[in-house]
Design a protein around this motif. Sequence first.
Motif, PDB file in Angstrom:
ATOM      1  N   LEU A   1       8.575  18.663-125.638  1.00  0.00           N
ATOM      2  CA  LEU A   1       9.729  20.454-125.248  1.00  0.00           C
ATOM      3  C   LEU A   1       9.987  20.538-126.840  1.00  0.00           C
ATOM      4  N   ILE A   2      10.121  22.140-126.974  1.00  0.00           N
ATOM      5  CA  ILE A   2      10.163  22.741-128.826  1.00  0.00           C
ATOM      6  C   ILE A   2      11.778  23.515-128.217  1.00  0.00           C
ATOM      7  N   GLY A   3      12.370  23.074-128.842  1.00  0.00           N
ATOM      8  CA  GLY A   3      13.969  23.623-128.908  1.00  0.00           C
ATOM      9  C   GLY A   3      13.525  25.070-130.371  1.00  0.00           C
ATOM     10  N   ILE A   4      14.163  26.092-129.285  1.00  0.00           N
ATOM     11  CA  ILE A   4      13.898  28.037-129.843  1.00  0.00           C
ATOM     12  C   ILE A   4      16.023  28.061-129.622  1.00  0.00           C
ATOM     13  N   ASP A   5      16.836  28.483-130.392  1.00  0.00           N
ATOM     14  CA  ASP A   5      18.032  28.860-130.628  1.00  0.00           C
ATOM     15  C   ASP A   5      17.858  29.913-130.674  1.00  0.00           C
ATOM     16  N   ILE A   6      18.978  30.850-129.805  1.00  0.00           N
ATOM     17  CA  ILE A   6      18.510  32.922-130.630  1.00  0.00           C
ATOM     18  C   ILE A   6      20.151  32.581-130.166  1.00  0.00           C
ATOM     19  N   ALA A   7      20.726  33.598-131.206  1.00  0.00           N
ATOM     20  CA  ALA A   7      22.024  34.065-130.975  1.00  0.00           C
ATOM     21  C   ALA A   7      21.515  35.248-131.767  1.00  0.00           C
ATOM     22  N   ILE A   8      22.213  37.002-130.632  1.00  0.00           N
ATOM     23  CA  ILE A   8      22.754  37.824-130.835  1.00  0.00           C
ATOM     24  C   ILE A   8      23.860  38.278-130.187  1.00  0.00           C
ATOM     25  N   ARG A   9      24.487  39.243-131.126  1.00  0.00           N
ATOM     26  CA  ARG A   9      25.937  39.415-131.467  1.00  0.00           C
ATOM     27  C   ARG A   9      25.430  40.611-131.664  1.00  0.00           C
ATOM     28  N   MET A  10      26.562  41.720-131.602  1.00  0.00           N
ATOM     29  CA  MET A  10      27.340  43.544-132.142  1.00  0.00           C
ATOM     30  C   MET A  10      27.986  43.571-133.206  1.00  0.00           C
ATOM     31  N   GLU A  11      28.045  43.629-133.656  1.00  0.00           N
ATOM     32  CA  GLU A  11      29.307  44.212-134.772  1.00  0.00           C
ATOM     33  C   GLU A  11      29.230  45.910-135.836  1.00  0.00           C
ATOM     34  N   LYS A  12      29.895  45.821-135.427  1.00  0.00           N
ATOM     35  CA  LYS A  12      29.851  46.993-135.891  1.00  0.00           C
ATOM     36  C   LYS A  12      29.337  48.129-136.018  1.00  0.00           C
ATOM     37  N   ASN A  13      28.210  49.059-135.097  1.00  0.00           N
ATOM     38  CA  ASN A  13      27.707  49.089-134.942  1.00  0.00           C
ATOM     39  C   ASN A  13      25.850  48.643-135.124  1.00  0.00           C
ATOM     40  N   PHE A  14      25.902  46.957-135.447  1.00  0.00           N
ATOM     41  CA  PHE A  14      24.413  46.873-135.972  1.00  0.00           C
ATOM     42  C   PHE A  14      24.476  45.554-134.742  1.00  0.00           C
ATOM     43  N   LEU A  15      23.396  45.037-134.655  1.00  0.00           N
ATOM     44  CA  LEU A  15      23.026  44.088-133.826  1.00  0.00           C
ATOM     45  C   LEU A  15      22.145  43.376-134.445  1.00  0.00           C
ATOM     46  N   TYR A  16      22.120  42.242-134.393  1.00  0.00           N
ATOM     47  CA  TYR A  16      22.234  41.147-135.154  1.00  0.00           C
ATOM     48  C   TYR A  16      21.739  39.777-134.164  1.00  0.00           C
ATOM     49  N   LEU A  17      20.203  39.806-134.716  1.00  0.00           N
ATOM     50  CA  LEU A  17      18.857  38.217-134.306  1.00  0.00           C
ATOM     51  C   LEU A  17      19.041  37.221-134.314  1.00  0.00           C
ATOM     52  N   ASP A  18      19.531  36.536-134.327  1.00  0.00           N
ATOM     53  CA  ASP A  18      18.899  34.905-135.309  1.00  0.00           C
ATOM     54  C   ASP A  18      18.109  34.507-134.314  1.00  0.00           C
ATOM     55  N   ILE A  19      17.124  33.406-134.526  1.00  0.00           N
ATOM     56  CA  ILE A  19      16.251  32.392-134.224  1.00  0.00           C
ATOM     57  C   ILE A  19      15.828  31.566-134.817  1.00  0.00           C
ATOM     58  N   SER A  20      16.190  30.241-134.764  1.00  0.00           N
ATOM     59  CA  SER A  20      15.119  29.173-135.248  1.00  0.00           C
ATOM     60  C   SER A  20      14.548  28.168-134.187  1.00  0.00           C
ATOM     61  N   ASN A  21      13.181  28.366-134.898  1.00  0.00           N
ATOM     62  CA  ASN A  21      12.469  27.011-134.230  1.00  0.00           C
ATOM     63  C   ASN A  21      11.937  26.001-134.719  1.00  0.00           C
ATOM     64  N   PRO A  22      11.854  25.023-134.883  1.00  0.00           N
ATOM     65  CA  PRO A  22      10.886  24.379-135.351  1.00  0.00           C
ATOM     66  C   PRO A  22       9.122  24.523-135.965  1.00  0.00           C
ATOM     67  N   THR A  23       8.757  24.080-137.030  1.00  0.00           N
ATOM     68  CA  THR A  23       7.305  24.746-137.445  1.00  0.00           C
ATOM     69  C   THR A  23       6.916  23.623-137.354  1.00  0.00           C
ATOM     70  N   GLY A  24       5.766  24.118-136.624  1.00  0.00           N
ATOM     71  CA  GLY A  24       4.222  23.312-136.563  1.00  0.00           C
ATOM     72  C   GLY A  24       3.627  22.733-137.701  1.00  0.00           C
ATOM     73  N   SER A  25       2.502  22.014-137.779  1.00  0.00           N
ATOM     74  CA  SER A  25       1.979  21.480-138.782  1.00  0.00           C
ATOM     75  C   SER A  25       0.917  22.341-139.429  1.00  0.00           C
ATOM     76  N   GLY A  26       1.294  22.796-140.575  1.00  0.00           N
ATOM     77  CA  GLY A  26       0.109  23.573-141.019  1.00  0.00           C
ATOM     78  C   GLY A  26       0.622  24.851-140.903  1.00  0.00           C
ATOM     79  N   MET A  27       1.571  25.325-140.710  1.00  0.00           N
ATOM     80  CA  MET A  27       2.442  26.331-140.492  1.00  0.00           C
ATOM     81  C   MET A  27       3.348  27.245-141.344  1.00  0.00           C
ATOM     82  N   THR A  28       3.787  26.280-142.341  1.00  0.00           N
ATOM     83  CA  THR A  28       4.840  27.069-143.256  1.00  0.00           C
ATOM     84  C   THR A  28       3.803  27.767-144.177  1.00  0.00           C
ATOM     85  N   GLU A  29       2.609  27.811-144.645  1.00  0.00           N
ATOM     86  CA  GLU A  29       2.212  28.306-145.595  1.00  0.00           C
ATOM     87  C   GLU A  29       2.280  30.103-144.830  1.00  0.00           C
TER      88      GLU A  29
END
Length: 86
Positions: A1-29
């Motif tokens: 399984l691949i874990g994906i973390d998503i965080a969404i928040r609103m603050e002072k008329n802005f929407l903030y979206l943070d996502i983290s997920n594992p890189t696959g082999s050969g994907m960093t480039e």
Amino acid sequence: LIGIDIAIRMEKNFLYLDISNPTGSGMTERINGTGQGIRNTRNQLDLLYRNHYTLTINASGGTYLTHLVLPLNLIPAYEKENMYYH
């Protein structure tokens, strides 16, 4: 399984979206925007929000970290152009 973390928040008329997920082999480039999905995402954000957004994508320790900030007080460009056709 691949874990994906998503965080969404609103603050002072802005929407903030943070996502983290594992890189696959050969994907960093692909972190610098050479992948088609990243190009398409940036193109859509440019069309909708012009220069009024922030998108950063980094790879660190085997994880992609994506941070997106969108203004909530702006109507995206396509809505302004088509708002009278609804």
